[in-house]
Design an enzyme around this catalytic site. Structure first.
Site, PDB file in Angstrom:
ATOM      1  N   CYS A  14       0.802  -1.205   0.000  1.00 11.70           N
ATOM      2  CA  CYS A  14       0.000   0.000   0.000  1.00 11.70           C
ATOM      3  C   CYS A  14       0.839   1.262   0.000  1.00 11.70           C
ATOM      4  CB  CYS A  14      -0.854   0.000   1.265  1.00 11.70           C
ATOM      5  SG  CYS A  14      -1.533  -1.615   1.616  1.00 11.70           S
ATOM      6  N   ARG A  39       0.405   2.787  -5.836  1.00 11.89           N
ATOM      7  CA  ARG A  39       0.815   1.630  -5.034  1.00 11.89           C
ATOM      8  C   ARG A  39      -0.349   0.719  -4.686  1.00 11.89           C
ATOM      9  NH1 ARG A  39       5.814   2.166  -2.824  1.00 11.89           N
ATOM     10  NH2 ARG A  39       5.308   0.551  -1.325  1.00 11.89           N
ATOM     11  N   TRP A  87      -3.795  -1.915  -1.466  1.00 10.72           N
ATOM     12  CA  TRP A  87      -3.924  -2.959  -2.490  1.00 10.72           C
ATOM     13  C   TRP A  87      -3.989  -4.294  -1.768  1.00 10.72           C
ATOM     14  CZ3 TRP A  87      -0.942  -7.214  -4.051  1.00 10.72           C
ATOM     15  CH2 TRP A  87      -1.237  -7.736  -5.325  1.00 10.72           C
ATOM     16  N   ASN A 113       1.469  -1.441   5.804  1.00 16.98           N
ATOM     17  CA  ASN A 113       1.796  -2.037   4.507  1.00 16.98           C
ATOM     18  C   ASN A 113       2.590  -3.299   4.804  1.00 16.98           C
ATOM     19  OD1 ASN A 113       2.623  -2.623   1.895  1.00 16.98           O
ATOM     20  ND2 ASN A 113       4.258  -1.112   1.898  1.00 16.98           N
ATOM     21  N   GLY A 114       2.151  -4.443   4.296  1.00 11.07           N
ATOM     22  CA  GLY A 114       2.913  -5.671   4.513  1.00 11.07           C
ATOM     23  C   GLY A 114       2.041  -6.791   5.036  1.00 11.07           C
ATOM     24  N   GLU A 497       7.752  -8.278 -23.572  1.00 13.10           N
ATOM     25  CA  GLU A 497       7.373  -7.015 -22.924  1.00 13.10           C
ATOM     26  C   GLU A 497       6.166  -6.383 -23.630  1.00 13.10           C
ATOM     27  OE1 GLU A 497       7.805  -5.512 -20.274  1.00 13.10           O
ATOM     28  OE2 GLU A 497       7.558  -3.368 -20.598  1.00 13.10           O
ATOM     29  N   LYS A 501       2.629  -5.576 -21.744  1.00 15.01           N
ATOM     30  CA  LYS A 501       1.970  -4.263 -21.751  1.00 15.01           C
ATOM     31  C   LYS A 501       0.500  -4.420 -22.157  1.00 15.01           C
ATOM     32  CE  LYS A 501       4.188  -2.320 -19.885  1.00 15.01           C
ATOM     33  NZ  LYS A 501       5.436  -2.717 -19.373  1.00 15.01           N
ATOM     34  N   GLU A 504      -1.628  -6.192 -19.349  1.00 17.23           N
ATOM     35  CA  GLU A 504      -1.930  -5.433 -18.137  1.00 17.23           C
ATOM     36  C   GLU A 504      -2.786  -4.202 -18.412  1.00 17.23           C
ATOM     37  OE1 GLU A 504       2.545  -3.486 -17.814  1.00 17.23           O
ATOM     38  OE2 GLU A 504       1.434  -3.815 -15.983  1.00 17.23           O
ATOM     39  N   HIS A 520       6.719 -25.044 -32.814  1.00 16.27           N
ATOM     40  CA  HIS A 520       6.758 -26.169 -31.870  1.00 16.27           C
ATOM     41  C   HIS A 520       5.496 -26.235 -31.014  1.00 16.27           C
ATOM     42  CE1 HIS A 520      10.840 -27.042 -33.037  1.00 16.27           C
ATOM     43  NE2 HIS A 520      11.117 -25.754 -32.918  1.00 16.27           N
ATOM     44  N   LYS A 623       1.784  -0.746  -8.409  1.00 12.59           N
ATOM     45  CA  LYS A 623       3.084  -0.421  -8.979  1.00 12.59           C
ATOM     46  C   LYS A 623       4.210  -1.170  -8.293  1.00 12.59           C
ATOM     47  CE  LYS A 623       5.811   2.007 -11.594  1.00 12.59           C
ATOM     48  NZ  LYS A 623       5.876   1.570 -12.997  1.00 12.59           N
TER      49      LYS A 623
HETATM   50  O1  M6R Z   1       9.769  -2.287  -9.254  1.00  9.68           O
HETATM   51  P1  M6R Z   1      10.232  -3.462 -10.048  1.00  9.68           P
HETATM   52  O2  M6R Z   1      11.005  -3.080 -11.267  1.00  9.68           O
HETATM   53  O3  M6R Z   1      10.977  -4.463  -9.209  1.00  9.68           O
HETATM   54  O4  M6R Z   1       8.896  -4.173 -10.523  1.00  9.68           O
HETATM   55  C1  M6R Z   1       8.939  -5.414 -11.164  1.00  9.68           C
HETATM   56  C2  M6R Z   1       7.636  -5.681 -11.871  1.00  9.68           C
HETATM   57  O5  M6R Z   1       6.576  -5.745 -10.944  1.00  9.68           O
HETATM   58  C3  M6R Z   1       7.334  -4.601 -12.900  1.00  9.68           C
HETATM   59  O6  M6R Z   1       8.368  -4.512 -13.823  1.00  9.68           O
HETATM   60  C4  M6R Z   1       6.019  -4.896 -13.642  1.00  9.68           C
HETATM   61  O7  M6R Z   1       6.108  -6.078 -14.363  1.00  9.68           O
HETATM   62  C5  M6R Z   1       5.726  -3.732 -14.571  1.00  9.68           C
HETATM   63  N1  M6R Z   1       5.232  -2.614 -13.825  1.00  9.68           N
HETATM   64  C6  M6R Z   1       4.764  -4.087 -15.639  1.00  9.68           C
HETATM   65  O8  M6R Z   1       4.588  -3.021 -16.515  1.00  9.68           O
END
Ligand code: M6R
Length: 628
Positions: A14, A39, A87, A113-114, A497, A501, A504, A520, A623
């Site tokens: 959070c 977050r 979150w 948070n945690g 990647e 994108k 998500e 394959h 995030k």
């Molecule tokens: O903060 P980080 O780079 O460790 O985060 C790792 C992943 O959670 C992050 O790269 C995530 O896959 C991206 N936000 C997706 O767009």
């Protein structure tokens, strides 16, 4: 079954803000929460102390819901307050589960948070003692424990927090206020982010400096197992035993504007546009006038770099894909084997790492729990560790032997964009530095790559100049059920990647494949009209890659795929094989990911917009993922 019979657990990950000073705490806290909403955005809440009363407002849903509540049910003036945006990984985000949680006697409010791992036992203990719990959260347990610890701590909230923390297992940032100590905010941290913002006549606490950068850019890093007691005039930090400890000060080198949308409708669009600058900033100061890599700031020991016999990259999501890109380059430049491991898998497979391994943890936030745990495992095996990170003062760089910061500036949109590019840049610098130290490249070879890197900001700019064709295509394809992405060599992680994108942001089935792997099995997914985005290698460099991908395009086209080629300027031949060609500048092979990913970011963003989704805060995500 694990956990059977246990109450449902809410594991928040959070955003946390605390303020004490002379100004209206509520305004500062809510503005901070807005900055931290990335977050988590399942619920939000605030608590202030006014005239000896503890007043709480909280609401399920985004921060806007809380703001509406505050409009209809205002809070009184106060100069001390805390706030939370949440979150959850388990259980429904409800008003009662939202933070702050208040002790039964109404004296203290806590945000968290945690995960309190032993909350079940603590909860049983509290219920046997007659305490009635009103939420399903682990956090509420802390509120009751803290209130119970206050009398035996002579009313000292910081001491009560230390006593409470000594009983807790798990990972947590906790922030508390006590109506009998109206000018005090107390917080504790273990394995979860927390920074102090040091102002004049006011002080701040937050999960991330973005929450208070409007007010101060002077901050303190908190260490593990520390408690901070903060008034308007003082910040006192102790360990859990009560010993006073020194915190490490740092200065935030970006300003308020960097954490705001700056005229863009979306953070993601702003962050995409910032990529040329982020790349340039991440290179700046790291290349000497005589074209040598200088990474003195990292404190990487050259002797160690000479002695290592392999490199292991640990990271998650986008950061892991950046690591995959870097693998091609680092192996090529250094002839050292490079393994890229998803951090969440790393420590469970008994990896072969030791003093001869350089383990590179890549993380934008520096707080990703999977990456942190993998890093700790690597350290426990004696590995040399280096963090590539975008967040100064975060846990992963703090716990690594060395750190190379990316200078992307704050990345607020949940979907990573500029972090990806700058992580590649940083990992490339590490690869070239290894090559320089180990003598595996000639000086003029290094110089040529550095020139290529220096050219990249303007090349990325060129991609940003012509985004309309890709946006139009995204709108056209927004009704598709699925989109596949193909790449070879460094184009393969770009395909992964690009698919991430789209998943998500557009909530659409998307998968990235190594183009040669399609036959394959996955080629069975191809049917009439399925869009297949292909990252086409340059026909100039290793022509064989280009030839092979043309064959792969023909394979999918023969089965009805609609082919979108991401191809360099001048590759005229590709137009014969693709339904659409999106042009990117011609760059050397290893540089291509830095330009090829940009249209894919825009593609996903535009498709999400076409589908009416929230681009900056996609559903189910946060995030910074501070749970394993
Ligand atoms: O903060 P980080 O780079 O460790 O985060 C790792 C992943 O959670 C992050 O790269 C995530 O896959 C991206 N936000 C997706 O767009």
């Amino acid at each position: 079954m694990a956990g059977e019979g246990r109450p449902r657990t809410l594991f928040p990950m959070c955003g946390i803000v605390g303020y004490v000073g002379q100004k209206q705490a509520l305004e500062i806290v809510v503005a901070g929460l807005r900055r931290l909403e990335y977050r988590g955005y399942d619920s939000a809440g605030v608590a202030v102390i006014s005239d000896g009363e503890l007043i709480v407002r909280k609401k399920a849903g985004k921060l806007a819901n809380l703001e509406t509540l505050l409009g209809s049910d205002p809070m009184p003036d106060s100069t001390t307050g805390i706030g939370h945006t949440r979150w959850a990984t388990h259980g429904g985000p409800t008003d009662s589960n939202a933070h702050p949680h208040v002790s039964e006697n109404g004296q203290v409010a806590v945000i968290h948070n945690g995960i309190i791992e032993n909350f079940s036992e603590l909860r049983d203990e509290l219920t046997s003692a007659g305490v009635t719990l009103t939420s399903e959260t682990d956090t509420e347990v802390v509120a009751h424990l803290l209130a119970a610890a206050l009398p035996e701590s002579d009313g000292d909230l910081a001491e009560a927090m230390r006593r409470t923390c000594r009983r807790l297992e798990g990972a947590f940032t906790l922030v508390a206020v006590d109506r009998r100590n109206p000018d005090l905010v107390v917080a504790a941290r273990r394995n979860s982010p927390l920074v102090v913002g040091v102002g004049v006549g006011e002080n701040f606490l937050a999960s991330d400096v973005a929450a208070f950068v409007d007010h101060t850019r002077d901050a303190l890093e908190l260490g593990q197992d520390q408690v901070v007691a903060m008034t308007a005039a003082s910040v006192v930090i102790t360990d859990f035993a009560g010993e006073v400890v020194e915190a490490t000060p740092f200065h935030v080198d970006w300003d308020t504007a960097a954490a705001e949308k700056g005229g863009y409708d979306l953070f993601m669009l702003k962050e995409i546009a910032e990529q040329p600058k982020a790349v340039a900033d991440s290179l700046r100061g790291r290349i000497s006038k005589d074209h040598r890599i200088q990474l003195d700031e990292t404190h990487l020991d050259e002797g160690i770099l000479r002695s290592i016999n392999k490199v292991v990259v640990i990271a998650c999501g986008t950061a892991a894909y950046a690591g995959m890109v870097a693998k091609y380059a680092i192996e090529h430049w250094t002839r050292l084997p490079v393994e890229v491991e998803l951090a969440s898998e790393f420590r469970y497979r008994d990896p072969i790492v030791g003093p001869d391994s350089l383990v590179i943890a890549i993380s934008q936030s520096g707080e990703t729990m999977d990456t942190l745990m993998a890093l700790r495992h690597a350290k426990s095996q004696g590995a040399r560790t280096l963090a590539i990170c975008n967040t100064v003062g975060s846990t992963i760089p703090r716990e690594s032997d060395a750190v190379l910061y990316t200078y992307a500036g704050p990345e607020i949109a949940v979907a990573s964009t500029k972090a990806f590019l700058t992580q590649i840049i940083a990992a490339y610098l590490v690869g070239l530095y290894l090559a320089q130290v180990r003598g595996t490249m000639f000086e003029d070879e290094i110089r040529a790559v550095l020139q290529d890197l220096n050219d990249m900001p303007s090349k990325v700019d060129l991609v940003l100049d012509t985004t309309e064709p890709v946006r139009e295509l995204a709108r056209e394809l927004s009704g598709s059920a699925s989109v596949l992405f193909l790449g070879r060599h460094v184009g393969y992680p770009v395909a992964l990647e690009g698919a991430l994108k789209l998943k998500e942001l557009a909530y659409m089935h998307a998968e990235g494949f190594a183009a040669g792997e399609l036959k394959h099995g996955p080629i069975a997914l191809i049917e009439e009209g399925v869009p297949v985005v292909v990252i086409v290698p340059s026909p100039r460099g290793r022509a064989v890659l280009h030839d092979k991908i043309v064959s792969n395009i023909q394979e999918v086209r023969a089965r009805g795929a609609l082919v979108v080629a991401i191809a360099e300027e001048g590759d005229e031949m590709i137009a014969n094989y693709a339904d659409h060609v999106i042009r990117i500048p011609a760059v050397p092979t290893l540089m291509q990911p830095l330009v090829a990913i940009v249209p894919l970011q825009i593609f996903a963003c535009e498709m999400a917009l076409a589908k009416g989704h929230d681009v900056d805060q996609p559903r189910n995500l946060a995030k910074s993922v501070t749970v394993e």
